[in-house]
Design a protein around this motif. Sequence first.
Motif, PDB file in Angstrom:
ATOM      1  N   LEU A 129       0.882  99.067  28.978  1.00 23.47           N
ATOM      2  CA  LEU A 129       0.823  99.056  27.515  1.00 23.47           C
ATOM      3  C   LEU A 129       2.221  99.068  26.910  1.00 23.47           C
ATOM      4  CD1 LEU A 129      -2.116 101.560  26.878  1.00 23.47           C
ATOM      5  CD2 LEU A 129      -2.159  99.076  26.616  1.00 23.47           C
ATOM      6  N   ALA A 130       3.149  99.786  27.541  1.00 19.58           N
ATOM      7  CA  ALA A 130       4.511  99.886  27.018  1.00 19.58           C
ATOM      8  C   ALA A 130       5.230  98.540  27.075  1.00 19.58           C
ATOM      9  CB  ALA A 130       5.301 100.945  27.790  1.00 19.58           C
ATOM     10  N   THR A 131       5.136  97.852  28.212  1.00 19.07           N
ATOM     11  CA  THR A 131       5.811  96.552  28.322  1.00 19.07           C
ATOM     12  C   THR A 131       5.148  95.516  27.422  1.00 19.07           C
ATOM     13  OG1 THR A 131       4.469  95.950  30.245  1.00 19.07           O
ATOM     14  CG2 THR A 131       6.603  97.000  30.660  1.00 19.07           C
ATOM     15  N   ASP A 132       3.840  95.640  27.241  1.00 20.74           N
ATOM     16  CA  ASP A 132       3.150  94.733  26.318  1.00 20.74           C
ATOM     17  C   ASP A 132       3.623  94.957  24.880  1.00 20.74           C
ATOM     18  OD1 ASP A 132       0.694  92.878  25.718  1.00 20.74           O
ATOM     19  OD2 ASP A 132       0.493  94.586  24.359  1.00 20.74           O
ATOM     20  N   ALA A 133       3.889  96.223  24.528  1.00 20.76           N
ATOM     21  CA  ALA A 133       4.386  96.528  23.182  1.00 20.76           C
ATOM     22  C   ALA A 133       5.751  95.895  22.940  1.00 20.76           C
ATOM     23  CB  ALA A 133       4.465  98.045  22.983  1.00 20.76           C
ATOM     24  N   LEU A 134       6.536  95.738  24.002  1.00 16.73           N
ATOM     25  CA  LEU A 134       7.846  95.089  23.872  1.00 16.73           C
ATOM     26  C   LEU A 134       7.714  93.602  23.584  1.00 16.73           C
ATOM     27  CD1 LEU A 134       9.747  96.712  26.885  1.00 16.73           C
ATOM     28  CD2 LEU A 134      10.118  97.202  24.461  1.00 16.73           C
ATOM     29  N   THR A 135       6.689  92.994  24.131  1.00 16.18           N
ATOM     30  CA  THR A 135       6.533  91.542  24.010  1.00 16.18           C
ATOM     31  C   THR A 135       5.601  91.121  22.877  1.00 16.18           C
ATOM     32  OG1 THR A 135       4.789  91.635  25.692  1.00 16.18           O
ATOM     33  CG2 THR A 135       7.005  91.128  26.447  1.00 16.18           C
ATOM     34  N   HIS A 136       4.813  92.047  22.349  1.00 16.29           N
ATOM     35  CA  HIS A 136       3.878  91.730  21.262  1.00 16.29           C
ATOM     36  C   HIS A 136       4.061  92.751  20.138  1.00 16.29           C
ATOM     37  CE1 HIS A 136       2.059  89.896  24.860  1.00 16.29           C
ATOM     38  NE2 HIS A 136       1.636  88.971  24.031  1.00 16.29           N
ATOM     39  N   ALA A 137       5.015  92.461  19.259  1.00 14.17           N
ATOM     40  CA  ALA A 137       5.359  93.412  18.203  1.00 14.17           C
ATOM     41  C   ALA A 137       4.256  93.567  17.171  1.00 14.17           C
ATOM     42  CB  ALA A 137       6.651  92.968  17.516  1.00 14.17           C
ATOM     43  N   THR A 138       3.521  92.501  16.868  1.00 11.75           N
ATOM     44  CA  THR A 138       2.524  92.566  15.796  1.00 11.75           C
ATOM     45  C   THR A 138       1.128  92.960  16.288  1.00 11.75           C
ATOM     46  OG1 THR A 138       2.154  90.175  16.026  1.00 11.75           O
ATOM     47  CG2 THR A 138       3.758  90.901  14.374  1.00 11.75           C
ATOM     48  N   GLN A 139       0.753  92.499  17.472  1.00 11.91           N
ATOM     49  CA  GLN A 139      -0.587  92.795  17.987  1.00 11.91           C
ATOM     50  C   GLN A 139      -0.531  93.304  19.433  1.00 11.91           C
ATOM     51  OE1 GLN A 139      -3.621  92.825  16.571  1.00 11.91           O
ATOM     52  NE2 GLN A 139      -2.675  92.415  14.588  1.00 11.91           N
ATOM     53  N   PRO A 140       0.057  94.468  19.660  1.00  9.77           N
ATOM     54  CA  PRO A 140       0.108  95.027  21.017  1.00  9.77           C
ATOM     55  C   PRO A 140      -1.274  95.495  21.478  1.00  9.77           C
ATOM     56  CG  PRO A 140       0.952  96.608  19.441  1.00  9.77           C
ATOM     57  CD  PRO A 140       0.729  95.347  18.678  1.00  9.77           C
ATOM     58  N   MET A 141      -1.451  95.570  22.764  1.00  6.00           N
ATOM     59  CA  MET A 141      -2.746  95.964  23.317  1.00  6.00           C
ATOM     60  C   MET A 141      -3.122  97.403  22.982  1.00  6.00           C
ATOM     61  SD  MET A 141      -3.225  94.145  27.040  1.00  6.00           S
ATOM     62  CE  MET A 141      -1.936  95.130  27.810  1.00  6.00           C
ATOM     63  N   TRP A 142      -2.143  98.269  22.747  1.00  7.26           N
ATOM     64  CA  TRP A 142      -2.476  99.671  22.501  1.00  7.26           C
ATOM     65  C   TRP A 142      -3.290  99.853  21.223  1.00  7.26           C
ATOM     66  CZ3 TRP A 142      -0.774 101.934  18.042  1.00  7.26           C
ATOM     67  CH2 TRP A 142       0.379 101.409  17.426  1.00  7.26           C
ATOM     68  N   LEU A 143      -3.315  98.846  20.356  1.00  2.54           N
ATOM     69  CA  LEU A 143      -4.125  98.938  19.141  1.00  2.54           C
ATOM     70  C   LEU A 143      -5.614  99.023  19.475  1.00  2.54           C
ATOM     71  CD1 LEU A 143      -2.360  96.351  16.794  1.00  2.54           C
ATOM     72  CD2 LEU A 143      -2.211  98.842  16.702  1.00  2.54           C
ATOM     73  N   GLN A 144      -5.981  98.588  20.679  1.00  2.70           N
ATOM     74  CA  GLN A 144      -7.378  98.654  21.094  1.00  2.70           C
ATOM     75  C   GLN A 144      -7.860 100.096  21.268  1.00  2.70           C
ATOM     76  OE1 GLN A 144      -7.662  96.288  24.659  1.00  2.70           O
ATOM     77  NE2 GLN A 144      -6.792  94.456  23.681  1.00  2.70           N
ATOM     78  N   TYR A 145      -6.941 101.034  21.313  1.00  2.00           N
ATOM     79  CA  TYR A 145      -7.315 102.442  21.472  1.00  2.00           C
ATOM     80  C   TYR A 145      -7.802 103.074  20.167  1.00  2.00           C
ATOM     81  CZ  TYR A 145      -5.979 103.358  26.307  1.00  2.00           C
ATOM     82  OH  TYR A 145      -5.945 103.395  27.670  1.00  2.00           O
ATOM     83  N   TYR A 146      -7.724 102.339  19.075  1.00  2.63           N
ATOM     84  CA  TYR A 146      -8.137 102.892  17.782  1.00  2.63           C
ATOM     85  C   TYR A 146      -9.591 103.362  17.813  1.00  2.63           C
ATOM     86  CZ  TYR A 146      -9.073 103.229  12.771  1.00  2.63           C
ATOM     87  OH  TYR A 146      -9.431 103.675  11.535  1.00  2.63           O
ATOM     88  N   PRO A 184       3.989 106.313  24.907  1.00  8.88           N
ATOM     89  CA  PRO A 184       5.218 105.515  25.064  1.00  8.88           C
ATOM     90  C   PRO A 184       5.199 104.251  24.208  1.00  8.88           C
ATOM     91  CG  PRO A 184       4.381 106.228  27.197  1.00  8.88           C
ATOM     92  CD  PRO A 184       3.313 106.538  26.197  1.00  8.88           C
ATOM     93  N   SER A 185       4.038 103.644  24.095  1.00  7.70           N
ATOM     94  CA  SER A 185       3.913 102.432  23.280  1.00  7.70           C
ATOM     95  C   SER A 185       4.134 102.729  21.806  1.00  7.70           C
ATOM     96  CB  SER A 185       2.530 101.806  23.479  1.00  7.70           C
ATOM     97  OG  SER A 185       2.300 101.513  24.837  1.00  7.70           O
ATOM     98  N   LEU A 186       3.664 103.881  21.353  1.00  4.76           N
ATOM     99  CA  LEU A 186       3.891 104.276  19.960  1.00  4.76           C
ATOM    100  C   LEU A 186       5.379 104.397  19.661  1.00  4.76           C
ATOM    101  CD1 LEU A 186       1.125 107.014  19.497  1.00  4.76           C
ATOM    102  CD2 LEU A 186       1.210 104.779  18.391  1.00  4.76           C
ATOM    103  N   LEU A 187       6.114 105.004  20.582  1.00  2.00           N
ATOM    104  CA  LEU A 187       7.552 105.165  20.395  1.00  2.00           C
ATOM    105  C   LEU A 187       8.283 103.818  20.425  1.00  2.00           C
ATOM    106  CD1 LEU A 187       8.105 108.335  22.597  1.00  2.00           C
ATOM    107  CD2 LEU A 187       8.451 108.178  20.122  1.00  2.00           C
ATOM    108  N   ILE A 188       7.719 102.859  21.115  1.00  3.35           N
ATOM    109  CA  ILE A 188       8.314 101.512  21.158  1.00  3.35           C
ATOM    110  C   ILE A 188       8.024 100.747  19.867  1.00  3.35           C
ATOM    111  CG2 ILE A 188       8.118  99.241  22.288  1.00  3.35           C
ATOM    112  CD1 ILE A 188       7.735 100.756  24.934  1.00  3.35           C
ATOM    113  N   SER A 189       6.818 100.919  19.337  1.00  2.00           N
ATOM    114  CA  SER A 189       6.369 100.103  18.209  1.00  2.00           C
ATOM    115  C   SER A 189       6.528 100.749  16.842  1.00  2.00           C
ATOM    116  CB  SER A 189       4.893  99.725  18.398  1.00  2.00           C
ATOM    117  OG  SER A 189       4.681  99.050  19.608  1.00  2.00           O
ATOM    118  N   ARG A 190       6.577 102.064  16.778  1.00  2.00           N
ATOM    119  CA  ARG A 190       6.563 102.751  15.487  1.00  2.00           C
ATOM    120  C   ARG A 190       7.809 103.625  15.308  1.00  2.00           C
ATOM    121  NH1 ARG A 190       3.577  99.212  14.805  1.00  2.00           N
ATOM    122  NH2 ARG A 190       1.299  99.311  14.447  1.00  2.00           N
TER     123      ARG A 190
END
Length: 289
Positions: A129-146, A184-190
Amino acid sequence: MWYLSQRKGVGLILAVLLGVGLLVGCQNTSKSSREAAAPKPTQEQLQRVGLLNQAADDMYSKVMQGDYAGGRAILQQLGVQIPQISYEGITSVDGLNALTETVTEANKVFNSVRFSPEEGQISAAKIRLATDALTHATQPMWLQYYKLLQEDMDQLEQAAKEQRKAGIQKGVLQFEQHISVIHPSLLISRELADVDKLDSLVSFVSGQARLEQENYKQITNILPTLRQHIDKLFMKKEATAYLPVIDQQNPIIWTLAIGSFIIAALAFAGWRLAKKDNGVIPVKRQDAD
């Protein structure tokens, strides 16, 4: 005796026009400064991060298939790749630190004498999820956890209403686990401040659930704030309906519209002023002493 005509009203209009012009100029300058302050990643950076993301995906696949030795081998490759990439324009220092710490923790899990497959899968998911957040700034996979987090909070709220302490403790534990996977993805994206606020809210709920005395009301009271903040992090809700939504793509149009309204109001006031005493306003010269 000196006389003035409609010049006062015209002067007010010109002053407003000048103010609107300065406002537009300031907005353009501010926008240009923000764009200049945020450098864009180079094509080489994007390619390297893309390869990093692909390696993390391969690691996750192997771990989920039970090939832990293969996952461990790719994890070692990730540890070599990450320091060789420039992350300027991709994420902040906090995001980079989160990524490296996640890989460090995964190494501890995979090199443990008593390896836990469950912990290995969680570590692989965090890195993926963290590396995906680096490559997809607008629609990262971690958003699926909502949806998962919403279900966790629904269960927690229901348990608090029914005053089921065991249900609250189970709900909090599950909620914390889901948050830890995307942390970790939150810290990368937000922004760091927003992630820190989430940590504080989660810590408060966890603390209340672990107290010996029953604090069901405290949990039900804090849940709306927690939901609202999660909505902000997942960008699920717009600004309050009572405020005008400014089009960030065309701020000049909004500025001119507001300025035109002010000008129209002042023009009307100037016309009323000009009509008084047939359009002439007497101004007396003071007599010399």
